[in-house]
Design a protein around this motif. Structure first.
Motif, PDB file in Angstrom:
ATOM      1  N   PRO A   1      24.337  13.930  11.371  1.00  0.00           N
ATOM      2  CA  PRO A   1      25.192  13.884  10.180  1.00  0.00           C
ATOM      3  C   PRO A   1      26.299  12.851  10.340  1.00  0.00           C
ATOM      4  O   PRO A   1      26.673  12.498  11.460  1.00  0.00           O
ATOM      5  CB  PRO A   1      25.769  15.300  10.112  1.00  0.00           C
ATOM      6  N   PRO A   2      26.844  12.387   9.227  1.00  0.00           N
ATOM      7  CA  PRO A   2      27.975  11.463   9.323  1.00  0.00           C
ATOM      8  C   PRO A   2      29.181  12.184   9.908  1.00  0.00           C
ATOM      9  O   PRO A   2      29.323  13.394   9.759  1.00  0.00           O
ATOM     10  CB  PRO A   2      28.234  11.052   7.872  1.00  0.00           C
ATOM     11  N   GLY A   3      30.031  11.453  10.576  1.00  0.00           N
ATOM     12  CA  GLY A   3      31.240  12.030  11.149  1.00  0.00           C
ATOM     13  C   GLY A   3      32.412  11.905  10.206  1.00  0.00           C
ATOM     14  O   GLY A   3      32.276  11.444   9.069  1.00  0.00           O
ATOM     15  N   PRO A   4      33.592  12.311  10.677  1.00  0.00           N
ATOM     16  CA  PRO A   4      34.796  12.203   9.849  1.00  0.00           C
ATOM     17  C   PRO A   4      35.002  10.759   9.396  1.00  0.00           C
ATOM     18  O   PRO A   4      34.768   9.816  10.134  1.00  0.00           O
ATOM     19  CB  PRO A   4      35.921  12.626  10.799  1.00  0.00           C
ATOM     20  N   GLY A   5      35.428  10.613   8.170  1.00  0.00           N
ATOM     21  CA  GLY A   5      35.654   9.284   7.616  1.00  0.00           C
ATOM     22  C   GLY A   5      34.409   8.631   7.049  1.00  0.00           C
ATOM     23  O   GLY A   5      34.500   7.645   6.333  1.00  0.00           O
ATOM     24  N   ALA A   6      33.234   9.167   7.347  1.00  0.00           N
ATOM     25  CA  ALA A   6      31.984   8.584   6.850  1.00  0.00           C
ATOM     26  C   ALA A   6      31.302   9.484   5.826  1.00  0.00           C
ATOM     27  O   ALA A   6      30.216   9.169   5.357  1.00  0.00           O
ATOM     28  CB  ALA A   6      31.033   8.319   8.019  1.00  0.00           C
ATOM     29  N   VAL A   7      31.919  10.600   5.489  1.00  0.00           N
ATOM     30  CA  VAL A   7      31.338  11.543   4.535  1.00  0.00           C
ATOM     31  C   VAL A   7      31.631  11.052   3.124  1.00  0.00           C
ATOM     32  O   VAL A   7      32.756  10.733   2.786  1.00  0.00           O
ATOM     33  CB  VAL A   7      31.932  12.953   4.730  1.00  0.00           C
TER      34      VAL A   7
ATOM     35  N   ASP B   1      24.638  15.793  -8.432  1.00  0.00           N
ATOM     36  CA  ASP B   1      23.896  16.076  -7.203  1.00  0.00           C
ATOM     37  C   ASP B   1      23.839  17.584  -6.963  1.00  0.00           C
ATOM     38  O   ASP B   1      24.833  18.283  -7.159  1.00  0.00           O
ATOM     39  CB  ASP B   1      24.552  15.403  -5.993  1.00  0.00           C
ATOM     40  N   GLU B   2      22.671  18.060  -6.545  1.00  0.00           N
ATOM     41  CA  GLU B   2      22.518  19.488  -6.266  1.00  0.00           C
ATOM     42  C   GLU B   2      22.894  19.829  -4.831  1.00  0.00           C
ATOM     43  O   GLU B   2      23.089  20.993  -4.494  1.00  0.00           O
ATOM     44  CB  GLU B   2      21.079  19.919  -6.554  1.00  0.00           C
ATOM     45  N   THR B   3      22.975  18.844  -3.955  1.00  0.00           N
ATOM     46  CA  THR B   3      23.330  19.056  -2.553  1.00  0.00           C
ATOM     47  C   THR B   3      24.314  17.962  -2.135  1.00  0.00           C
ATOM     48  O   THR B   3      24.648  17.084  -2.910  1.00  0.00           O
ATOM     49  CB  THR B   3      22.084  18.992  -1.650  1.00  0.00           C
ATOM     50  N   GLY B   4      24.747  18.045  -0.877  1.00  0.00           N
ATOM     51  CA  GLY B   4      25.563  16.977  -0.330  1.00  0.00           C
ATOM     52  C   GLY B   4      27.055  17.224  -0.318  1.00  0.00           C
ATOM     53  O   GLY B   4      27.828  16.296  -0.104  1.00  0.00           O
ATOM     54  N   ARG B   5      27.485  18.463  -0.507  1.00  0.00           N
ATOM     55  CA  ARG B   5      28.917  18.743  -0.530  1.00  0.00           C
ATOM     56  C   ARG B   5      29.413  19.450   0.729  1.00  0.00           C
ATOM     57  O   ARG B   5      30.616  19.612   0.917  1.00  0.00           O
ATOM     58  CB  ARG B   5      29.264  19.586  -1.751  1.00  0.00           C
ATOM     59  N   GLY B   6      28.507  19.876   1.584  1.00  0.00           N
ATOM     60  CA  GLY B   6      28.879  20.681   2.756  1.00  0.00           C
ATOM     61  C   GLY B   6      29.863  19.998   3.685  1.00  0.00           C
ATOM     62  O   GLY B   6      30.932  20.540   3.976  1.00  0.00           O
ATOM     63  N   LEU B   7      29.529  18.818   4.172  1.00  0.00           N
ATOM     64  CA  LEU B   7      30.435  18.130   5.098  1.00  0.00           C
ATOM     65  C   LEU B   7      31.692  17.629   4.392  1.00  0.00           C
ATOM     66  O   LEU B   7      32.744  17.496   5.016  1.00  0.00           O
ATOM     67  CB  LEU B   7      29.717  16.988   5.815  1.00  0.00           C
ATOM     68  N   PHE B   8      31.600  17.389   3.099  1.00  0.00           N
ATOM     69  CA  PHE B   8      32.795  17.029   2.327  1.00  0.00           C
ATOM     70  C   PHE B   8      33.786  18.197   2.358  1.00  0.00           C
ATOM     71  O   PHE B   8      34.991  18.002   2.530  1.00  0.00           O
ATOM     72  CB  PHE B   8      32.403  16.666   0.889  1.00  0.00           C
ATOM     73  N   LEU B   9      33.281  19.427   2.222  1.00  0.00           N
ATOM     74  CA  LEU B   9      34.141  20.608   2.294  1.00  0.00           C
ATOM     75  C   LEU B   9      34.707  20.793   3.697  1.00  0.00           C
ATOM     76  O   LEU B   9      35.883  21.123   3.865  1.00  0.00           O
ATOM     77  CB  LEU B   9      33.364  21.853   1.868  1.00  0.00           C
ATOM     78  N   VAL B  10      33.865  20.595   4.713  1.00  0.00           N
ATOM     79  CA  VAL B  10      34.338  20.688   6.098  1.00  0.00           C
ATOM     80  C   VAL B  10      35.463  19.681   6.322  1.00  0.00           C
ATOM     81  O   VAL B  10      36.505  19.998   6.900  1.00  0.00           O
ATOM     82  CB  VAL B  10      33.185  20.471   7.101  1.00  0.00           C
ATOM     83  N   ASP B  11      35.264  18.462   5.842  1.00  0.00           N
ATOM     84  CA  ASP B  11      36.259  17.407   5.993  1.00  0.00           C
ATOM     85  C   ASP B  11      37.576  17.798   5.308  1.00  0.00           C
ATOM     86  O   ASP B  11      38.662  17.511   5.815  1.00  0.00           O
ATOM     87  CB  ASP B  11      35.715  16.101   5.406  1.00  0.00           C
ATOM     88  N   ALA B  12      37.485  18.476   4.173  1.00  0.00           N
ATOM     89  CA  ALA B  12      38.677  18.866   3.427  1.00  0.00           C
ATOM     90  C   ALA B  12      39.398  20.058   4.057  1.00  0.00           C
ATOM     91  O   ALA B  12      40.630  20.132   4.014  1.00  0.00           O
ATOM     92  CB  ALA B  12      38.304  19.204   1.982  1.00  0.00           C
ATOM     93  N   LEU B  13      38.663  20.985   4.669  1.00  0.00           N
ATOM     94  CA  LEU B  13      39.265  22.224   5.165  1.00  0.00           C
ATOM     95  C   LEU B  13      39.689  22.172   6.630  1.00  0.00           C
ATOM     96  O   LEU B  13      40.620  22.872   7.029  1.00  0.00           O
ATOM     97  CB  LEU B  13      38.282  23.387   4.978  1.00  0.00           C
TER      98      LEU B  13
END
Length: 163
Positions: free
Chosen positions: A99-105, A112-124
């Motif tokens: 998966p992409p790391g921080p700053g690359a999400v 889009d039906e998917t693709g928000r998981g790491l964005f949420l991790v990055d935000a929280l």
């Protein structure tokens, strides 16, 4: 004259680790186990920290089941109560895709039906990273959520049995 060192309070790091089946049921169980463990450590259900950790565990476990699944292999959830934060680690045994790391999400588009998981991790998460799994093969996504009043939680947890 030599200054005497100031005694430092003993810091107890608490760790919870569980291997789970790489199935949707295993991912749901990871979230429930995390919430129960946080509560046992003195971080009650419904707090900002508990809610953030629950969402991070849910997203990382879902990713491990969806993108990191290797037939016949489990994924691992590891929680640590470390100085100032709760560390969440989810490991799987698949080496690619990483998966992409921080700053690359990237943020998913509204349709889009998917693709928000790491964005949420990055935000929280206060901090997060993707590292090689130890022992290999695989990868670990590690995220930390800062805990206000951490020292008070640790003192209360020290009075409880290890769990």
């Amino acid at each position: 004259m030599t200054a005497r060192p100031t005694p430092q309070p003993m810091v107890t790091v608490r760790v919870f680790s569980q291997r789970l089946s790489a199935t949707p049921r295993g991912a749901r169980l990871a979230r429930h186990l995390a919430l129960n463990q946080l509560d046992a450590w003195g971080i009650p259900h419904g707090t900002n920290v508990s809610d953030a950790v629950a969402l991070i565990v849910a997203e990382l476990a879902a990713n491990a089941v969806t993108h990191g699944r290797v037939p016949g292999r489990d994924f691992e959830l590891r929680l640590s109560l470390v100085p100032g934060s709760v560390r969440v680690e989810v490991s799987d045994t698949r080496t690619d895709p990483r998966p992409p790391g921080p700053g690359a999400v990237r943020n998913a588009s509204p349709l889009d039906e998917t693709g928000r998981g790491l964005f949420l991790v990055d935000a929280l998460a206060a901090r997060w990273e993707v590292v090689d799994r130890e022992p290999p093969p695989g990868k670990t996504v590690r995220a930390e959520v800062d805990v206000p009043g951490w020292l008070g939680i640790v003192r209360r947890a020290q009075a409880r049995p290890l769990g």
